[in-house]
Design an enzyme around this catalytic site. Structure first.
Site, PDB file in Angstrom:
ATOM      1  N   ASP A  36       9.960 -19.321   9.753  1.00 17.34           N
ATOM      2  CA  ASP A  36       9.182 -20.087   8.770  1.00 17.34           C
ATOM      3  C   ASP A  36       9.224 -21.571   9.116  1.00 17.34           C
ATOM      4  O   ASP A  36       8.254 -22.303   8.946  1.00 17.34           O
ATOM      5  CB  ASP A  36       9.771 -19.917   7.360  1.00 17.34           C
ATOM      6  CG  ASP A  36       9.517 -18.523   6.828  1.00 17.34           C
ATOM      7  OD1 ASP A  36       8.905 -17.721   7.559  1.00 17.34           O
ATOM      8  OD2 ASP A  36       9.961 -18.241   5.692  1.00 17.34           O
ATOM      9  N   GLU A  38       9.552 -22.997  12.078  1.00 18.03           N
ATOM     10  CA  GLU A  38       8.658 -23.321  13.190  1.00 18.03           C
ATOM     11  C   GLU A  38       7.206 -23.344  12.720  1.00 18.03           C
ATOM     12  O   GLU A  38       6.417 -24.191  13.123  1.00 18.03           O
ATOM     13  CB  GLU A  38       8.825 -22.298  14.322  1.00 18.03           C
ATOM     14  CG  GLU A  38      10.097 -22.503  15.108  1.00 18.03           C
ATOM     15  CD  GLU A  38      10.389 -21.324  16.033  1.00 18.03           C
ATOM     16  OE1 GLU A  38      10.474 -21.542  17.237  1.00 18.03           O
ATOM     17  OE2 GLU A  38      10.516 -20.190  15.529  1.00 18.03           O
ATOM     18  N   ASP A  40       6.172 -24.022   9.695  1.00 18.01           N
ATOM     19  CA  ASP A  40       5.973 -25.252   8.917  1.00 18.01           C
ATOM     20  C   ASP A  40       5.743 -26.453   9.822  1.00 18.01           C
ATOM     21  O   ASP A  40       4.979 -27.353   9.501  1.00 18.01           O
ATOM     22  CB  ASP A  40       7.192 -25.524   8.015  1.00 18.01           C
ATOM     23  CG  ASP A  40       7.260 -24.523   6.874  1.00 18.01           C
ATOM     24  OD1 ASP A  40       6.244 -23.839   6.636  1.00 18.01           O
ATOM     25  OD2 ASP A  40       8.331 -24.402   6.248  1.00 18.01           O
ATOM     26  N   LYS A 119      -9.846   5.648  -0.853  1.00 17.96           N
ATOM     27  CA  LYS A 119     -10.779   4.898  -1.706  1.00 17.96           C
ATOM     28  C   LYS A 119      -9.976   3.880  -2.503  1.00 17.96           C
ATOM     29  O   LYS A 119      -9.258   4.227  -3.447  1.00 17.96           O
ATOM     30  CB  LYS A 119     -11.552   5.831  -2.628  1.00 17.96           C
ATOM     31  CG  LYS A 119     -12.629   5.082  -3.408  1.00 17.96           C
ATOM     32  CD  LYS A 119     -13.557   6.035  -4.118  1.00 17.96           C
ATOM     33  CE  LYS A 119     -14.744   5.352  -4.769  1.00 17.96           C
ATOM     34  NZ  LYS A 119     -14.460   4.144  -5.510  1.00 17.96           N
ATOM     35  N   CYS A 431      21.628  -7.335 -34.592  1.00 17.38           N
ATOM     36  CA  CYS A 431      22.520  -8.235 -35.321  1.00 17.38           C
ATOM     37  C   CYS A 431      22.285  -8.197 -36.830  1.00 17.38           C
ATOM     38  O   CYS A 431      23.032  -8.805 -37.592  1.00 17.38           O
ATOM     39  CB  CYS A 431      22.382  -9.666 -34.797  1.00 17.38           C
ATOM     40  SG  CYS A 431      20.818 -10.425 -35.254  1.00 17.38           S
ATOM     41  N   CYS A 446      13.490 -11.545 -33.849  1.00 17.25           N
ATOM     42  CA  CYS A 446      14.795 -11.788 -34.452  1.00 17.25           C
ATOM     43  C   CYS A 446      15.050 -13.286 -34.324  1.00 17.25           C
ATOM     44  O   CYS A 446      14.912 -13.847 -33.241  1.00 17.25           O
ATOM     45  CB  CYS A 446      15.866 -11.003 -33.697  1.00 17.25           C
ATOM     46  SG  CYS A 446      17.538 -11.596 -34.033  1.00 17.25           S
TER      47      CYS A 446
HETATM   48  S1  IVH Z   1     -17.517   2.751   2.055  1.00 17.57           S
HETATM   49  C1  IVH Z   1     -22.249   2.677   0.229  1.00 17.57           C
HETATM   50  N1  IVH Z   1     -14.938   2.910   1.919  1.00 17.57           N
HETATM   51  O1  IVH Z   1     -16.190   2.353  -3.578  1.00 17.57           O
HETATM   52  C2  IVH Z   1     -20.905   2.201   0.073  1.00 17.57           C
HETATM   53  N2  IVH Z   1     -16.103   2.200  -0.018  1.00 17.57           N
HETATM   54  O2  IVH Z   1     -18.281   3.816  -5.195  1.00 17.57           O
HETATM   55  C3  IVH Z   1     -20.019   2.655   1.199  1.00 17.57           C
HETATM   56  N3  IVH Z   1     -14.627   1.668  -1.924  1.00 17.57           N
HETATM   57  O3  IVH Z   1     -18.769  -0.024  -3.550  1.00 17.57           O
HETATM   58  C4  IVH Z   1     -18.697   2.107   0.979  1.00 17.57           C
HETATM   59  N4  IVH Z   1     -12.742   2.122  -0.910  1.00 17.57           N
HETATM   60  O4  IVH Z   1     -16.380  -0.863  -3.355  1.00 17.57           O
HETATM   61  C5  IVH Z   1     -16.064   2.612   1.252  1.00 17.57           C
HETATM   62  N5  IVH Z   1     -12.648   3.080   1.975  1.00 17.57           N
HETATM   63  C6  IVH Z   1     -13.752   2.790   1.309  1.00 17.57           C
HETATM   64  C7  IVH Z   1     -13.736   2.352  -0.023  1.00 17.57           C
HETATM   65  C8  IVH Z   1     -14.937   2.071  -0.672  1.00 17.57           C
HETATM   66  C9  IVH Z   1     -13.294   1.707  -2.030  1.00 17.57           C
HETATM   67  C10 IVH Z   1     -15.528   1.262  -3.028  1.00 17.57           C
HETATM   68  C11 IVH Z   1     -16.604   0.300  -2.609  1.00 17.57           C
HETATM   69  C12 IVH Z   1     -17.890   0.913  -3.014  1.00 17.57           C
HETATM   70  C13 IVH Z   1     -17.441   1.912  -4.030  1.00 17.57           C
HETATM   71  C14 IVH Z   1     -18.431   3.047  -4.057  1.00 17.57           C
END
Ligand code: IVH
Length: 688
Positions: A36, A38, A40, A119, A431, A446
């Site tokens: 850290d 270095e 900085d 997702k 208490c 309290c």
């Molecule tokens: S691909 C056409 N990959 O889910 C959109 N989306 O319901 C193709 N999301 O708007 C997106 N993880 O915000 C993709 N690994 C992932 C994702 C992802 C979350 C979200 C994204 C999208 C929404 C769709």
């Protein structure tokens, strides 16, 4: 303005690149290659260079991550390509159905290769890089038009301000998700609560709230992350497959969820470097992936709500195209929300450090998404009334945002006949003092400052990691110390003797030695830690730092006046009032002196002082300067000067930038000398 020599331009560019590289190693790979200190040093070198040549300060300099004042509002920007949504699936059958649709549309019997990702449960964001430089960061908005939240997004250290490449494409729009790690979210909520702010319901709300607020300083103080998973418009760059795209992102320094060839069922994925995306030969493979991620979901550092299955070939994606507002080439295979049904054994009332009484439901242990849940907070009486939660009730629970157990609803049909509404007691359960509810507050408290429960909680806070950090003194030991009457205050901790520890159940020689040693080691501390440890209401870690920076030494802090507190950017009337209230309690101040008498020493805050060239001089800053006003203020102070907000006869100089306003007139009226940025530079650069 001075012309900048070529070698200075080069040096500046090199420093920017070096800092970018170290940021990537630290924040993305989690494997820093320099200390850290270095880091900085390099960073300071950059700042010094930019002070000398302000024209070097461009929007993508690492010094500009947290820049500027809060915005009035975000600018609305139209997406070059709409940001769409995905069709949802919920089961193996749905995934197979998706595969069938894809094959039918492409009119093929061959297996389709799928690229699969978790997702991410955050908020969608589009980073726009033009010629390798980050120029905008757009929220999804309504899919057609988003808002430019660049000033907040630049504070995310893992996002590169410049792509790591010597031949960047003309344009690339990187789409991904902004989110907060579960652990960071829990810490943030703890801080919010300490500061008297409302905690966030889940990590996604915390991330969304942070991205949408207008002050980049707030964004900078909150630990956001970004992971890229797709593109919008690209010029001068194309990809053949999703896998190539991910590899290119990584090469550019864009964080991704990483790649793995093998789905290791039993291995926890809670690792520093993620490897979560994979390539599946066909729909069965994608289904295995869905099950795998479901299995390791609870160990992931962030929240997800399913997986996204995408056709790997971009050429096939193009053939497949879109239907309504979703691509035909992808599906979101979601997990059913994790809920469980259990019974409330009892509702207990806990008394916190500030005297707040919190009702907590103790439930029969039940597994929610692989985690055993036994307790759920009911927050306050209003919340209990709203849900009408009673002892003996059968309830549906989930984990709010995957982390915090929460009662969703009471199954009233299963309520025992003899049940009655739950009321927070009129007397403190610890208490016995009469409890009270302040005007306009929902929390019952309290009032007794020496209530054992409050003492225990205050002590637990005092010894905690980010406060005095007395590692070997945990919650159970504090309970014992207080119950046995060994300690009655913070300062008593420093008088504990080995025999007293040995008199407690199950404490051997060795652990007693360790405890004593750990208390001793905590005696050398810093002012921010010490102020934070005192547990003054609304003074969280962040505020404690601001206070330490302002007052520099404990004695100065103890004699702080309300108006001095209000001068601190980040301390409002509520916080100032609470501090003054604490400091005016004789007992409280006496206790602080006792802690010091018992051997605690506080390191002085070192305010970087570069020179004394401006000692005794007061500056008023007006107009637009090449640096942010706060930075100029710090610069003045680092040379021993003072910066003030209004022009008076006492003002030594008015430092005027472009389009200076009424302060300039005032200066002329009072005959105060007005200087330019260049004049100012030559004063601080002058040989002394
Ligand atoms: S691909 C056409 N990959 O889910 C959109 N989306 O319901 C193709 N999301 O708007 C997106 N993880 O915000 C993709 N690994 C992932 C994702 C992802 C979350 C979200 C994204 C999208 C929404 C769709």
């Amino acid at each position: 303005m001075k012309k900048i020599p070529e070698e200075i331009l080069k040096l500046h560019e090199q420093l920017c690149l070096q800092i970018g590289e170290h940021n990537y190693n630290y924040h993305v790979l989690d494997t820093p290659v320099i200390s850290d200190r270095e880091y900085d040093k390099i960073y300071q070198e950059l700042l010094d260079l930019e002070t000398k040549y302000p024209a070097l300060i461009t929007d993508t300099s690492p010094s500009q991550r947290v820049g500027g004042k809060p915005l009035e509002k975000f600018q609305k920007v139209q997406h070059r390509r709409p940001m769409l949504s995905l069709q949802n699936s919920y089961s193996t059958e749905d995934i197979l159905e998706f595969n069938k649709r894809v094959k039918k549309f492409l009119n093929t019997d061959e297996d389709i290769e799928f690229f699969c990702d978790p997702k991410l449960d955050g908020l969608a964001l589009e980073l726009i890089y033009e010629h390798g430089k980050l120029t905008s960061a757009l929220t999804r908005g309504d899919g057609t038009t988003g808002e430019n939240v660049l000033s907040n997004i630049k504070t995310i250290p893992s996002i590169p301000l410049q792509l790591k490449t010597s031949s960047p494409p003309e344009l690339v729009e990187i789409r991904g998700e902004v989110l907060m790690f579960k652990e960071d979210f829990l810490n943030l909520n703890e801080q919010q609560q300490e500061a008297g702010e409302t905690p966030f319901a889940n990590p996604r709300n915390a991330a969304a709230g942070t991205v949408r607020q207008l002050d980049p300083k707030i964004a900078a103080s909150r630990p956001l992350r970004f992971f890229g998973y797709g593109t919008g418009e690209c010029k001068g760059q194309s990809f053949k497959t999703m896998k190539d795209m991910q590899a290119q992102f990584a090469a550019w320094g864009i964080p991704t969820t990483g790649f793995t060839d093998t789905l290791t069922k039993n291995k926890s994925q809670n690792r520093k470097i993620l490897s979560l995306s994979t390539l599946c030969k066909n729909a069965d493979g994608a289904n295995d992936y869905y099950n795998w991620i479901h299995h390791i979901r609870k160990d992931l550092p962030f929240e997800i709500d399913g997986v996204v299955i995408k056709v790997n070939s971009l050429q096939l994606q193009e053939e497949l195209g879109f239907i309504a507002r979703s691509p035909r080439w992808a599906t979101a295979a979601k997990f059913e929300p994790e809920q469980a049904i259990t019974k409330i054994k009892q509702i207990v009332v806990q008394v916190g450090r500030t005297g707040a009484l919190t009702p907590v439901a103790i439930m029969e242990p039940v597994s929610v998404g692989g985690v055993t849940v036994t307790h759920a907070t009911l927050h306050n009486q209003d919340e209990v009334d709203r849900k009408d939660v009673r002892q003996g009730d059968t309830v549906k629970v989930h984990r709010a945002g995957d982390v915090i157990p929460e009662i969703i609803e009471v199954l009233s049909g299963k309520r025992p006949n003899d049940s009655s509404p739950f009321k927070i007691p009129k007397k403190c359960p610890v208490c016995g003092s009469d409890t009270f509810k302040a005007e306009g507050e929902v929390v019952t408290r309290c009032p007794n400052p020496v209530c054992d429960a409050r003492l225990k909680e205050s002590l637990k806070h005092f010894v905690s990691k980010r406060a005095m950090n007395i590692e070997k003194v945990g919650d159970k030991l504090i309970d014992l110390f207080v119950d046995k009457g060994i300690i009655h205050s913070f300062s008593d901790l420093y008088k504990i003797e080995k025999d007293q520890i040995l008199s407690l159940d199950r404490q051997g020689e060795k652990s007693a030695d360790n405890i004593i040693q750990s208390i001793r080691a905590s005696r050398n501390t810093t002012l921010p830690r010490f102020i934070y440890a005192l547990g003054i209401r609304f003074v969280g870690e962040q505020t404690a730092k601001l206070l330490a920076d302002k007052f520099l030494a404990l004695d100065n802090f103890l004699s702080a006046k309300e108006d001095e507190l209000l001068e601190i950017d980040g301390v409002g009337p509520k916080v100032a009032k609470s501090i003054i209230e604490s400091l005016s309690q004789k007992k409280f101040v006496h206790e602080i002196h006792k802690i010091i008498q018992n051997g605690v020493t506080i390191e002085k805050v070192k305010k970087e002082k570069t020179s004394s060239k401006l000692t005794g001089l007061t500056f008023v800053i007006t107009g637009t300067l090449p640096m942010d006003r706060d930075q100029v203020k710090t610069l003045i102070e680092s040379h021993g000067g003072k910066a003030s907000g209004s022009v008076s006869k006492k003002t030594s100089f008015v430092l005027a930038g472009e389009s200076a306003g009424s302060k300039l007139d005032k200066a002329q009226e009072l005959g105060v000398k007005v200087i330019s940025w260049e004049d100012f530079q030559s004063i601080i650069k002058a040989d002394s």
